[in-house]
Motif scaffolding. Structure first.
Motif, PDB file in Angstrom:
ATOM      1  N   ALA A 194      24.299 -22.229  -8.699  1.00  0.00           N
ATOM      2  CA  ALA A 194      25.467 -22.359  -9.411  1.00  0.00           C
ATOM      3  C   ALA A 194      25.664 -24.102  -9.078  1.00  0.00           C
ATOM      4  CB  ALA A 194      26.470 -20.858  -9.384  1.00  0.00           C
ATOM      5  N   LYS A 195      26.079 -23.888  -7.768  1.00  0.00           N
ATOM      6  CA  LYS A 195      26.294 -25.659  -8.078  1.00  0.00           C
ATOM      7  C   LYS A 195      25.551 -26.467  -8.281  1.00  0.00           C
ATOM      8  CE  LYS A 195      29.792 -24.124  -3.616  1.00  0.00           C
ATOM      9  NZ  LYS A 195      29.199 -23.979  -2.134  1.00  0.00           N
ATOM     10  N   ARG A 196      24.547 -26.446  -8.801  1.00  0.00           N
ATOM     11  CA  ARG A 196      23.508 -27.396  -9.360  1.00  0.00           C
ATOM     12  C   ARG A 196      24.128 -28.166 -10.560  1.00  0.00           C
ATOM     13  NH1 ARG A 196      19.289 -24.489  -7.776  1.00  0.00           N
ATOM     14  NH2 ARG A 196      19.003 -24.080 -10.002  1.00  0.00           N
ATOM     15  N   PHE A 197      23.497 -29.531 -10.514  1.00  0.00           N
ATOM     16  CA  PHE A 197      23.945 -30.010 -12.118  1.00  0.00           C
ATOM     17  C   PHE A 197      23.634 -29.465 -13.215  1.00  0.00           C
ATOM     18  CE2 PHE A 197      26.665 -32.242  -9.049  1.00  0.00           C
ATOM     19  CZ  PHE A 197      28.215 -32.521  -9.527  1.00  0.00           C
ATOM     20  N   PRO A 198      24.003 -29.491 -13.913  1.00  0.00           N
ATOM     21  CA  PRO A 198      22.507 -29.283 -15.181  1.00  0.00           C
ATOM     22  C   PRO A 198      21.958 -30.749 -15.413  1.00  0.00           C
ATOM     23  CG  PRO A 198      25.006 -29.300 -15.768  1.00  0.00           C
ATOM     24  CD  PRO A 198      24.891 -29.637 -15.126  1.00  0.00           C
ATOM     25  N   MET A 199      20.529 -30.458 -15.902  1.00  0.00           N
ATOM     26  CA  MET A 199      19.414 -31.156 -15.754  1.00  0.00           C
ATOM     27  C   MET A 199      19.166 -32.144 -17.497  1.00  0.00           C
ATOM     28  SD  MET A 199      16.212 -29.048 -14.425  1.00  0.00           S
ATOM     29  CE  MET A 199      15.378 -30.519 -14.361  1.00  0.00           C
ATOM     30  N   LEU A 200      19.665 -31.106 -18.640  1.00  0.00           N
ATOM     31  CA  LEU A 200      19.750 -31.875 -19.750  1.00  0.00           C
ATOM     32  C   LEU A 200      20.812 -32.092 -21.028  1.00  0.00           C
ATOM     33  CD1 LEU A 200      17.232 -33.442 -22.009  1.00  0.00           C
ATOM     34  CD2 LEU A 200      17.223 -31.100 -22.226  1.00  0.00           C
ATOM     35  N   GLY A 201      22.367 -31.189 -20.655  1.00  0.00           N
ATOM     36  CA  GLY A 201      23.088 -30.877 -21.115  1.00  0.00           C
ATOM     37  C   GLY A 201      24.189 -31.100 -20.421  1.00  0.00           C
ATOM     38  N   GLU A 202      25.561 -30.840 -20.892  1.00  0.00           N
ATOM     39  CA  GLU A 202      26.841 -30.233 -20.445  1.00  0.00           C
ATOM     40  C   GLU A 202      27.014 -29.668 -19.549  1.00  0.00           C
ATOM     41  OE1 GLU A 202      29.741 -31.611 -23.581  1.00  0.00           O
ATOM     42  OE2 GLU A 202      29.237 -32.850 -23.620  1.00  0.00           O
ATOM     43  N   LYS A 203      25.829 -28.246 -20.125  1.00  0.00           N
ATOM     44  CA  LYS A 203      26.390 -27.338 -19.640  1.00  0.00           C
ATOM     45  C   LYS A 203      25.076 -26.386 -18.557  1.00  0.00           C
ATOM     46  CE  LYS A 203      30.862 -25.729 -20.309  1.00  0.00           C
ATOM     47  NZ  LYS A 203      32.230 -25.595 -18.625  1.00  0.00           N
ATOM     48  N   GLN A 204      24.990 -25.494 -17.748  1.00  0.00           N
ATOM     49  CA  GLN A 204      23.874 -24.772 -17.750  1.00  0.00           C
ATOM     50  C   GLN A 204      24.229 -23.312 -17.214  1.00  0.00           C
ATOM     51  OE1 GLN A 204      21.737 -24.348 -13.974  1.00  0.00           O
ATOM     52  NE2 GLN A 204      23.886 -24.585 -12.303  1.00  0.00           N
ATOM     53  N   VAL A 205      23.399 -22.665 -17.530  1.00  0.00           N
ATOM     54  CA  VAL A 205      23.574 -21.043 -17.786  1.00  0.00           C
ATOM     55  C   VAL A 205      22.976 -20.230 -16.773  1.00  0.00           C
ATOM     56  CG1 VAL A 205      23.113 -19.096 -18.695  1.00  0.00           C
ATOM     57  CG2 VAL A 205      24.675 -21.007 -19.895  1.00  0.00           C
ATOM     58  N   ILE A 206      23.760 -19.108 -16.027  1.00  0.00           N
ATOM     59  CA  ILE A 206      22.711 -18.913 -14.896  1.00  0.00           C
ATOM     60  C   ILE A 206      23.266 -17.245 -15.325  1.00  0.00           C
ATOM     61  CG2 ILE A 206      22.225 -17.943 -12.135  1.00  0.00           C
ATOM     62  CD1 ILE A 206      22.921 -21.338 -11.235  1.00  0.00           C
ATOM     63  N   ILE A 207      21.991 -16.409 -15.214  1.00  0.00           N
ATOM     64  CA  ILE A 207      22.295 -15.187 -15.503  1.00  0.00           C
ATOM     65  C   ILE A 207      21.449 -14.142 -13.956  1.00  0.00           C
ATOM     66  CG2 ILE A 207      22.081 -13.143 -16.583  1.00  0.00           C
ATOM     67  CD1 ILE A 207      21.501 -14.786 -19.328  1.00  0.00           C
ATOM     68  N   VAL A 208      22.289 -13.313 -13.507  1.00  0.00           N
ATOM     69  CA  VAL A 208      21.959 -12.411 -13.017  1.00  0.00           C
ATOM     70  C   VAL A 208      21.920 -11.360 -12.680  1.00  0.00           C
ATOM     71  CG1 VAL A 208      22.259 -12.119  -9.921  1.00  0.00           C
ATOM     72  CG2 VAL A 208      23.240 -14.059 -10.830  1.00  0.00           C
ATOM     73  N   ARG A 209      20.746 -10.971 -13.630  1.00  0.00           N
ATOM     74  CA  ARG A 209      20.217  -9.077 -13.721  1.00  0.00           C
ATOM     75  C   ARG A 209      19.518  -8.935 -12.098  1.00  0.00           C
ATOM     76  NH1 ARG A 209      19.996  -9.376 -19.096  1.00  0.00           N
ATOM     77  NH2 ARG A 209      19.078 -11.355 -19.896  1.00  0.00           N
ATOM     78  N   GLU A 210      20.314  -7.081 -12.411  1.00  0.00           N
ATOM     79  CA  GLU A 210      20.388  -6.428 -11.131  1.00  0.00           C
ATOM     80  C   GLU A 210      21.078  -6.608 -10.327  1.00  0.00           C
ATOM     81  OE1 GLU A 210      16.042  -6.411 -10.119  1.00  0.00           O
ATOM     82  OE2 GLU A 210      15.367  -5.965 -12.298  1.00  0.00           O
ATOM     83  N   ALA A 211      22.234  -7.182 -10.412  1.00  0.00           N
ATOM     84  CA  ALA A 211      23.141  -8.059  -9.389  1.00  0.00           C
ATOM     85  C   ALA A 211      24.133  -6.657  -8.539  1.00  0.00           C
ATOM     86  CB  ALA A 211      24.225  -8.608 -10.776  1.00  0.00           C
ATOM     87  N   GLN A 212      23.386  -5.598  -9.006  1.00  0.00           N
ATOM     88  CA  GLN A 212      24.135  -4.515  -8.079  1.00  0.00           C
ATOM     89  C   GLN A 212      23.144  -4.666  -6.703  1.00  0.00           C
ATOM     90  OE1 GLN A 212      22.512  -3.851 -11.305  1.00  0.00           O
ATOM     91  NE2 GLN A 212      21.187  -2.589 -10.674  1.00  0.00           N
ATOM     92  N   GLU A 213      21.535  -4.997  -6.754  1.00  0.00           N
ATOM     93  CA  GLU A 213      21.368  -5.422  -5.606  1.00  0.00           C
ATOM     94  C   GLU A 213      21.819  -6.548  -5.072  1.00  0.00           C
ATOM     95  OE1 GLU A 213      18.546  -3.487  -4.994  1.00  0.00           O
ATOM     96  OE2 GLU A 213      18.653  -2.336  -7.449  1.00  0.00           O
ATOM     97  N   LEU A 214      23.153  -6.422  -4.773  1.00  0.00           N
ATOM     98  CA  LEU A 214      23.246  -7.886  -4.520  1.00  0.00           C
ATOM     99  C   LEU A 214      24.600  -7.288  -3.823  1.00  0.00           C
ATOM    100  CD1 LEU A 214      23.464 -10.903  -6.545  1.00  0.00           C
ATOM    101  CD2 LEU A 214      21.681 -10.762  -4.248  1.00  0.00           C
ATOM    102  N   SER A 215      25.120  -5.504  -3.786  1.00  0.00           N
ATOM    103  CA  SER A 215      26.315  -5.254  -3.636  1.00  0.00           C
ATOM    104  C   SER A 215      26.591  -5.423  -2.396  1.00  0.00           C
ATOM    105  CB  SER A 215      26.668  -3.602  -3.946  1.00  0.00           C
ATOM    106  OG  SER A 215      25.501  -3.523  -3.225  1.00  0.00           O
ATOM    107  N   ARG A 216      25.768  -5.300  -1.162  1.00  0.00           N
ATOM    108  CA  ARG A 216      26.064  -4.908   0.091  1.00  0.00           C
ATOM    109  C   ARG A 216      26.581  -6.346   0.656  1.00  0.00           C
ATOM    110  NH1 ARG A 216      21.255  -3.213   5.106  1.00  0.00           N
ATOM    111  NH2 ARG A 216      21.862  -1.525   3.029  1.00  0.00           N
ATOM    112  N   ASN A 217      26.394  -7.638   0.236  1.00  0.00           N
ATOM    113  CA  ASN A 217      27.450  -8.443   0.729  1.00  0.00           C
ATOM    114  C   ASN A 217      27.518  -9.636  -0.524  1.00  0.00           C
ATOM    115  OD1 ASN A 217      25.778  -8.813   3.409  1.00  0.00           O
ATOM    116  ND2 ASN A 217      23.746  -9.316   1.933  1.00  0.00           N
ATOM    117  N   ILE A 218      28.171  -8.744  -1.875  1.00  0.00           N
ATOM    118  CA  ILE A 218      29.400  -9.117  -2.508  1.00  0.00           C
ATOM    119  C   ILE A 218      30.230 -10.399  -2.652  1.00  0.00           C
ATOM    120  CG2 ILE A 218      30.359  -7.534  -3.321  1.00  0.00           C
ATOM    121  CD1 ILE A 218      28.806  -9.517  -5.867  1.00  0.00           C
ATOM    122  N   ASN A 219      30.789  -9.570  -1.133  1.00  0.00           N
ATOM    123  CA  ASN A 219      31.879 -10.388  -0.928  1.00  0.00           C
ATOM    124  C   ASN A 219      31.813 -11.645  -0.485  1.00  0.00           C
ATOM    125  OD1 ASN A 219      34.891  -9.388  -0.780  1.00  0.00           O
ATOM    126  ND2 ASN A 219      34.558  -8.254   1.163  1.00  0.00           N
TER     127      ASN A 219
END
Length: 336
Positions: free
Chosen positions: A68-93
């Motif tokens: 998420a902290k990387r800059f876009p390569m081509l445009g003004e924005k980048q989109v990052i979609i995290v699927r199955e994000a519930q798998e990250l629940s243990r360390n979500i804080n």
């Protein structure tokens, strides 16, 4: 965060948030929002460079934040979609610091399905403060019926109330599964067609005659012969007609009857019972057959049968005998 239509409206207007934390028990709306962002926020030519899909089971919070902290390569924005994000629940804080200071050129989307964040967590408070959370809640039966009408309207189709109830009987309130079946029917039908129980049986495979919906209807009209005919059919294919689901459906029905008895103002019964007004008449009719005290006895009997259906003190009782015992417990409590 607002409802789905408002979120999409805001995105279309160019008011895109840096984080969308999509969570809850109903995955349908989570998928719809994520899909819209995926297909509409970035120009098509830059998606291959500036759009990334990650999976919670394969990454850590640090990986997500790093991307998420990387800059876009081509445009003004980048989109990052995290699927199955519930798998990250243990360390979500560990996401808290990023939430408090997100990268302005990144749109970070979390698909946190069939779960929700603990409200006491620091990350939850940070996300809530910035209005980054969308909570997708399971819909009640009456809400699903209204949703069906809206979805079918976009396909130029309508549905009979009984056919709509049949969908819920077989698919529950799972909007994704219902939507998928509607997509199939939309291919087969023409604009203006009405989805009937016969169309459902012919094209989807639900039996319009032998199901829990018809069993409840037979019981509510005191059609004893039909009730036993249905459970006999159930016993021929127990895997397709689990006794546990039948008892659960009957339990819900009689709980509604009990609630109906207790209503001081029965004019708003549909709202209180969270069901379509079309079917309140069946509850009213059943309430005349089963007085409040008798209904309470039936609910207690169904609770015992539910325990027995799970193998507790059941002995070698068959599927068919358990269903017969269920009907006996119901019909012996009909108003004399």
């Amino acid at each position: 965060m607002d409802n789905v239509s408002n979120i999409i409206k805001e995105i279309k207007a160019g008011n895109v948030k840096p984080i969308y934390f999509l969570m809850g028990d109903e995955p349908y709306y989570i998928d719809k929002i994520a899909e819209f962002i995926e297909n509409n926020v970035l120009p098509e030519e830059s998606r291959g460079f500036d759009q990334t899909v990650l999976y919670g089971k394969d990454v850590s919070i640090q990986d997500v934040v790093g991307a998420a902290k990387r800059f876009p390569m081509l445009g003004e924005k980048q989109v990052i979609i995290v699927r199955e994000a519930q798998e990250l629940s243990r360390n979500i804080n560990e996401l808290t610091a990023y939430v408090e200071n997100p990268q302005p050129t990144t749109i970070l989307v979390f698909c946190y399905k069939r779960d929700k964040l603990d409200g006491k967590l620091k990350v939850t408070k940070a996300l809530t403060k910035q209005n980054y959370i969308f909570h997708s809640k399971k819909k009640y039966e009456n809400e699903v019926l209204k949703w069906m009408t809206g979805v079918l309207k976009t396909k130029k189709l309508t549905i009979e109330p009984k056919a709509a109830a049949l969908f819920i009987e077989f698919l529950g309130t799972d909007l994704t599964r219902i939507s998928n079946e509607f997509d199939k029917l939309a291919i087969l039908l023409k604009p203006g067609d009405v989805i009937t129980v016969d169309i459902i049986e012919q094209n989807i495979g639900f039996s319009k005659d032998y199901n829990n919906f018809e069993l409840i209807s037979a019981i509510s009209t005191l059609n004893v012969q039909k009730s036993y005919r249905i459970i006999n059919q159930f016993s021929k294919d127990p895997s397709a007609n689990p006794v546990l689901l039948t008892i659960s459906a009957l339990y819900t029905h009689f709980k509604r009857i009990l609630t109906y008895h207790a209503l001081p103002n029965k004019s708003n019964a549909a709202s209180v019972l969270k069901m379509s007004p079309y079917f309140v008449g069946e509850i009213e009719q059943a309430a005349k057959l089963f007085p409040m005290k008798n209904t309470a006895k039936i609910i207690s009997a169904l609770h015992r049968l539910d325990v027995k259906s799970k193998g507790v003190d059941a002995g070698n009782i068959s599927h068919n005998d358990l269903l017969k015992e269920t009907l006996i417990s119901i019909f012996e409590n009909v108003k004399k």
